[in-house]
Design a protein around this motif. Sequence first.
Motif, PDB file in Angstrom:
ATOM      1  N   SER E  51       0.917  -1.033  -0.020  1.00  0.00           N
ATOM      2  CA  SER E  51      -0.022  -0.026   0.022  1.00  0.00           C
ATOM      3  C   SER E  51       0.814   1.293  -0.167  1.00  0.00           C
ATOM      4  CB  SER E  51      -0.979   0.056   1.244  1.00  0.00           C
ATOM      5  OG  SER E  51      -1.602   1.185   1.357  1.00  0.00           O
ATOM      6  N   GLY E  52       0.759   2.242  -0.805  1.00  0.00           N
ATOM      7  CA  GLY E  52       1.242   3.489  -0.850  1.00  0.00           C
ATOM      8  C   GLY E  52       2.525   3.227  -1.723  1.00  0.00           C
ATOM      9  N   LYS E  55       1.272   2.630  -7.186  1.00  0.00           N
ATOM     10  CA  LYS E  55       0.611   1.980  -8.128  1.00  0.00           C
ATOM     11  C   LYS E  55      -0.565   2.740  -8.634  1.00  0.00           C
ATOM     12  CE  LYS E  55      -0.886  -1.410  -5.282  1.00  0.00           C
ATOM     13  NZ  LYS E  55      -0.306  -1.079  -3.937  1.00  0.00           N
ATOM     14  N   SER E  56      -1.433   3.218  -7.687  1.00  0.00           N
ATOM     15  CA  SER E  56      -2.595   3.959  -8.364  1.00  0.00           C
ATOM     16  C   SER E  56      -2.100   5.299  -9.000  1.00  0.00           C
ATOM     17  CB  SER E  56      -3.320   4.550  -7.076  1.00  0.00           C
ATOM     18  OG  SER E  56      -4.067   3.565  -6.726  1.00  0.00           O
ATOM     19  N   THR E  57      -1.084   5.998  -8.481  1.00  0.00           N
ATOM     20  CA  THR E  57      -0.451   7.162  -9.033  1.00  0.00           C
ATOM     21  C   THR E  57       0.082   6.663 -10.326  1.00  0.00           C
ATOM     22  OG1 THR E  57      -0.008   7.680  -6.947  1.00  0.00           O
ATOM     23  CG2 THR E  57       0.985   8.829  -8.558  1.00  0.00           C
ATOM     24  N   GLU E 181      -6.976  -2.284  -8.431  1.00  0.00           N
ATOM     25  CA  GLU E 181      -7.591  -2.893  -7.465  1.00  0.00           C
ATOM     26  C   GLU E 181      -9.216  -3.236  -7.503  1.00  0.00           C
ATOM     27  OE1 GLU E 181      -5.729  -2.355  -3.769  1.00  0.00           O
ATOM     28  OE2 GLU E 181      -4.046  -1.220  -4.513  1.00  0.00           O
TER      29      GLU E 181
END
Lengths: 333, 314, 509, 317, 329
Positions: E51-52, E55-57, E181
Amino acid sequence: MKPLLSVRNLSTRFDTFDGSVYAVNDVSFDLKAGETLAVVGESGSGKSVTMLSLLGLLPRSTWVTGSAIFAPEGFELDLLSVSKAELNSLRGNKISIIFQDALRSLNPVMTVGEQITESLITHHQYNKNGAHKRAVELLEMVGIAQPDKRYYAYPHMFSGGMRQRAMIAIAISCTPDILIADEPTTALDVTIQAQIVELTRRLQQDLGIAVIWITHDLGVVAGLADRVMVMYGGTGVEIAPVDLLYENPGHPYTAGLLGAIPSIAGSSADRLVSIEGAPPDLFQEPRHCQFAWRCRYVFDRCWKEKPPGYIISPGQVVKCFYDGREKTPRVEE
Amino acid sequence: MLRYLLSRLISSAALLLGVLFLVFMLLHLTGDPVSLMVSRYASPEDIEALREELGFNRPLLVQFGDFLSGAFQGDFGSSFRYRQPAMDLVLQRIPATIELASVALLMAILMGVTIGILGGSNPNTILDSIARGIGLLGQTIPTFWLGLILIIIFSLRLGWFPSFGRETFTFLGLTLPDQSIVLPAFALSLFTTGQLARFTRSAVMEVMNEDYVTTARSKGLKKKRIYFKYILKNSAIPLISIIGVQFSYLLSGSIYIETIFSWPGLGSLLAEAVGTRDFFLVQATAFFTSLVVIGLHLLTDLVYVLVDPRIRYR
Amino acid sequence: LILSLLAITGCGRPDAADDTVTGDEVPAESVLRVALQTNPNTIEPATGDTRTASNVAWSIFNSLVWLNDEGVIVPALAESWTLSEDGLVYTFKLRQDVVFHNGYPFTADDVVFTWERGRGSGITYRESFLAVAEMVKIDNYTVEARVEAPNAFVLPLMNEHWGILSKQYHEEVGEEGYLKHPIGTGPFKFVEWLAGDRIVLEAFEDYWEEGYPKVDRLIYRPIPDTATRFAALINDDIDIVSNLGPEQADAIETAENVSLVTYGQDRVFYVAFNNMSTGIGTPIEDKLVRQAMSYAIDYDAIIERLFDGNAERISGFIIPGNLGFDPSITPYPYDPARAKELLAEAGYPDGFTIQMAGPAATYTNFEQVLQAVVGYWAEIGIQVELEFMESGKYWELQANRELPPLFGDSWSAGTGEAYPRLIGSVGGEDASYAAWLDPVLVEMIREVEKTADSVERGKVYTRIMQYMHENPPFIYLYAPTAFEAINNRVKNYNPRISEQYFLKGVSIE
Amino acid sequence: MITMKEQRNENNKNDLTGLLIDEESDRNIRARLWYIWRLLWRDKSGLIGLIVFLVIIFSAIFAPMLAPHDPLKIDLHASRQPPIWTEAGNPEHILGTDNLGRDLFSRIIYGSRVSIMVGFLGVSIAFSLGMMIGLFAGFKGGRTDNLIMTVTNMILALPYLVFVVFIAAVLGRSLLNVVLIFGLTNIPIFVRVTRGEVLRLREEGYIEAAISIGQKTPAIIFKHIMPNLIGPLITLATFEMSAMIFYEAGLGFLGLSVPPTVPSWGNMLAEGRQFLTVFPWMSIYPGLAIVITGFSMNLFGDWLRDVLDPRMRRMKK
Amino acid sequence: MEKLLRVENISKYFDLKSGLFKFGGAQVVRAVDNVSFELYKNQTLGLVGESGCGKSTLGRVILRLQEPTSGTVYFEDTNLSLLKPEELRRFRIKMQIVFQDSYSSLNPRHSIGEIIAEPMTIHTRMTQHEIRARTYELLNLVGLKPSHASRFPHEFSGGQRQRINIARTLALYPSFVICDEPISALDVSIQAQVVNLLRDLQKELGITFLFIAHDLSMVKYISDRIAVMYLGKIMELAGSDLLFANPLHPYTQSLISAIPIPSPQEERMRKAVVLEGEVPSPVNPPAGCVFHTRCPVADDLCSSSEPDYSEHNPGHFVACHYAAVRRVE
Ligand SMILES: Nc1ncnc2c1ncn2[C@@H]1O[C@H](COP(=O)(O)OP(=O)(O)OP(=O)(O)O)[C@@H](O)[C@H]1O
Ligand SMILES: Nc1ncnc2c1ncn2[C@@H]1O[C@H](COP(=O)(O)OP(=O)(O)OP(=O)(O)O)[C@@H](O)[C@H]1O
Ligand SMILES: [Mg+2]
Ligand SMILES: [Mg+2]
């Protein structure tokens, strides 16, 4: 041997403005001293409410029925009918609990150390100094570096894993008989989860605590539990020793859950087994099998009565009218 | 921490500058104050001469610049009406107002927070309804009307408290107000009591639902400890930041209360100065009121930092 | 936090109240407590901008002359005076036994200085000083005041605004310092002034009038709110309250500890017409219309209902008690029928619409009076759009002649003669607050100024009164009755029609 | 959440008909109204607030029909009459008359017009301008946002009433001025709330989703942000409305509100104030009108807030 | 294999400070730091990491939902960084994203029909009727019923919502879909429904996926190749079977060993490598190899110099000084 905790027909209902929520329905299970019972089930299946009911931690306008005989050495009492004061003296002392989100479970304006000493002072008449010393020891025990310094830290200065460790330190501070861990690793990363699981296992062995570990991760359960209870729609649909459950799931829901996990070794060509549909609405009082909506083996009887617990192998109790092995509806003996 | 302090200081200073500008501009929009300053018999030439003398015929920005440099040296010009330096007049009155507002705030905190806690920790009970009712009442009764009614009941009918003025006594070298502050402070405080009751109630309700409170209960702690160390301490944090705002309400409300109770503070001075459009005096009053408010905001920010460990180490 | 705030407050005013004494603390000392309606701006006669302010000032200061209870100008700091044949030179002999509060002796220098200062542009009542063209010191106790033309009002003006200042002290402390801590020769000396809170004066033991003042201490408390003032009086917290509302009279009469003092005031409430700026070209330029409007109002109902009967009907700017008052001139009666006739005669049978202004929150009930007046006019078809303005703005507009064609106001006269309100409101182009220009009237006013003999002057006044009745530049509404209330322990309190008060003779039981 | 039973039932229905969909949306609207009604019914104080609020608005709109007398009609011969239930009461005047003999009841009814007008128009101005500026700031971000927010916070930090009084004194008395003052001075609070909401909403997945499917910015603002913004803003609006009525009374007290010829609650209070000791009804009833109005608006506002804030709703269980 | 997308040296730093007055040195979060990889048509690339780790970025930056700090993305032959806002908006037809949070990515005030129709109303001139027909088609495709079109998001379960999300992304036949995700927030029994659906869709429509997840077993199940991220950087990238069979990076190795196996016997046999310590903050990433603070086999070299990200074997990229040399056990 007499079980340490014996829960019978526990049901919990919330009365809300929108109607009654039947969150837990007829849950029964035993917990032996020193063992690990895993409780698995999806979100909203009543895992947390079951445990909060036992500890009397639910808000007002909640109705709890059934019994929960807590019988450590020396005495025996029903958690659901004892006085508030008596229950309070057990909480954090004989039975403690840790929650999923450690940051939100720690008081943000109190130092971690002080929060550890609280139970010691309340339940064991420690003085300030003694409590401090013990707290530092506990911090060390759960693997926090520089415990004497970290004693004075505030929760927000800890990382997720450290907070969960601090929670564990609080929970074991009075060396309880039972530790209830409510999804303690769900919010953590895989690598940190492994650390916490490892830590709990070690402490449990060292201190001989019985652990109820709530999770929805069947992988974690496999390595941790002695026995497993599977919950669905507020009911414990299956209880079995861990090996038995994985090898030979007795309830279609358990089977579905196991099938939904891709295995690392397995081939990607297989389709995952999925359970169609969505979890049940808890606003109606259950009068039949809660899984009937989604069950592929559903037949008339499933819509008419609630299945009782059938013992299908030693230690394995299943609430289902369908006999998976025989592939026929169960016949009553 | 130091950096935070510094940045708060600088933005407060900027804020003050903005306030000065605002006040200055607004006043100048009101028209020419000079004609008000002269006697009923003054000739147009006199007026022109005075205008010249005071520099009101120069460009606005130049005047603002002058005003600023004066302000930095503590010179806010002279009150036309009082013929005294505006700052002296204001400084003379500030203590009474702060005294009144502080006592009112104290009353409001005592009453409002108590009511809020009682309501918030017993949501949806009769007690809660009463608490909400009192809270709302405080916010809807016009302050000055309440003041007058208090005078009639407690001063005229019952004779318990004086109806006007500020009497003091000296204790340990401090000049403290006597019972003459009770009525005005109470009248002034009710609005804030209502606000605080509401805020406290919702803060307590929010905190009661936090996981850490459940955790505390699961630790088997005593009720009292849970209340003080968990619920109160955490609900206090959002309240602190509100107190600055509330103090500013109190200062504002003193316009009415001081006039009614003849309390010799800034509020009555301002009401008067606005009425006579005493140019520099209004400016100075508005400025010092803002100064107090901004100072208090700064102070609450600092207290906030001290109380909430989450911010302290930013 | 609160404690620290309190501490700051405390430390901020070390001198605040340790020596203030409230009522009964020291029984030996007699204290007179007077409520003021507004906060004085200064307590010096030439700059105090309200009656309230100058009344406080006159406890501290003396002028050369003053008005006695009969309304006659008599010597004060001047032992005597003479006027030259041509009426241009006044010679004052000064008292020699007078000292200022700080012990400085009073001499001719102080008089000359006071005059000089009074001519300064920042002085509120500068006109009073400009009336004297030259002030000459003859010797230490003799001064000459020279005027350019004979002026009957030199002495009244002196009485009203010439509070004699100490030259030496002024030199020491400057103008601001003087106003902050005024020093005069009056019966009371200044102790402290907590702005907005109280003004404390103390009997001046070396006061030149034997046996005065009668109380040891005089405390003025500003209490702007009527209800509060009333409560303070009933609670024995205040001894003298002026400016009560008539509606409170009954309540005061029933209270045991206080008594009511009523007296007529030398103040005229009126509605003015404007023929100098905004009123030009409107119907009000027509005399008939103005008369009609005068007939349309039920003055008695207003006085009866809004003042509980406590006000005088008036027939003009010169009222009973003023020099030259002519009782044969009767006020306009309430006669709506006649009003309609006149209106029709003037060519407005259906009335007209016009604007009017009034000052807000300035005079007792005045906003309501104006609303009632407007209501009556509406009944004869004249629609008036009434606007109330905050008083500062109102007077600014009045001075600039920017008020609408009609406006309501009042004017007092402290001298026993109607001259000040005449010169101020219809005195011609130069008069700052005039909105009505009538050369005939201006001429007659000039005549008043030149006539030193008061009997002759009275005749001129009578002529003026007649003229202004026929040809009204105003609607004459009423002269109010003042309501004051005093605690029963106050003795010898004589408020006067001129609204000028002296408290030196008041005593406390 | 939809139960499986319903789903099952639906399987048996013949889908894919436009008819069915219309019926569905109709069901939806009715279900929503029913839901709102249930929410009101279970929180009676909100219901009471709403009813009183509606009554006040009704009386403001239909004042000429409801008021028994002309509120401006001066009748000196009928002045200072006490309310009907006292001994000296006159059946002509239910709540008595004021010093000029005007009917208090009629004046209170007409006064609601001023109060509602001040509240409603004031809020409308603050609402619309505040929302626009807030949207702009929130969307633009960066320096523009910083600048707007600095100014906003600056104004919010000022002692509010001091400035309101001050501006009122400057502008002079008129309904328009009062409306403008309250409207303009309340812009910052709407700016702040709007911007806060915009920042929060911008983080919402569906905004990002709208961007990711290439939606145009104006459409994002109008279709996605605004509808979700309205809720909190309306809640704020009810609170502000009651606050403005409260403050109007204060201005009336200082003689800075609407002209005294206009019957407003603030003016009535101010006029009645000097008679408080002798004819208390002159100021008590207008005072009560203010309190009741404020109360009802706040009750309704509280209810709205609870309903619109899902967090609060959950807390109430 | 045909390339669809090429990511070159892309970085995204976030500035932590805001406000008119800034003091002290700039604090930046290195959410994504110099990342390069390629995507092949009709394949799925899995992206895993804690987490953090960014990935999303990374996903957002690829779609230019956030502007990259540096680096370029080529979609077929188009350089996405050069597109003007309006061009970019039109380009979005081709690339879509399914968000992590199925609850918040549907506007609660819009009906399902409106939500699914939105892309069509923006980008096409389809008539109301055509749009409705397509909406029904999409609903069928993702296993919902056309009658659901008039309902609102809150009436659906998490799995159903995620299907609605997917239906929306598919409305305009995209060739590339990022799944951020998509199943993390779903219950176990529902996860399989969505994963099966995604795989079916890929087969039927030939879509290229970037599948972001933190659940390695699910990623392995669905991906052709897998990239492992740590603190904003890619540590290792390889075909999924290869990665599991022969992980070269110590981080990958420990990750794989930490996956709990849902079988008691095997789980008891498994020897997990429990990594010590916590993930460092991306505000102040460690010098040298970002993983060295937790790496069981790191030495001085690792803490001083940053390893290259290079192709160790054909198709197997790794960033480690001791790739294949040292193994954690
Ligand atoms: N205070 C409450 N009032 C009403 N309903 C509640 C309350 N607390 C829990 N519930 C309901 O009871 C049901 C069971 O909740 P519970 O928290 O036990 O689920 P869980 O199995 O622990 O889920 P998760 O995995 O999400 O933690 C849920 O439907 C929840 O909405
Ligand atoms: N807008 C932003 N401003 C500042 N920091 C940001 C911002 N968005 C992300 N970050 C930071 O960048 C880092 C990477 O965030 P990102 O959301 O990409 O992680 P992730 O790998 O998707 O995590 P998760 O598995 O929790 O979704 C985090 O440290 C995060 O705090
Ligand atoms: Mg739970
Ligand atoms: Mg993410």
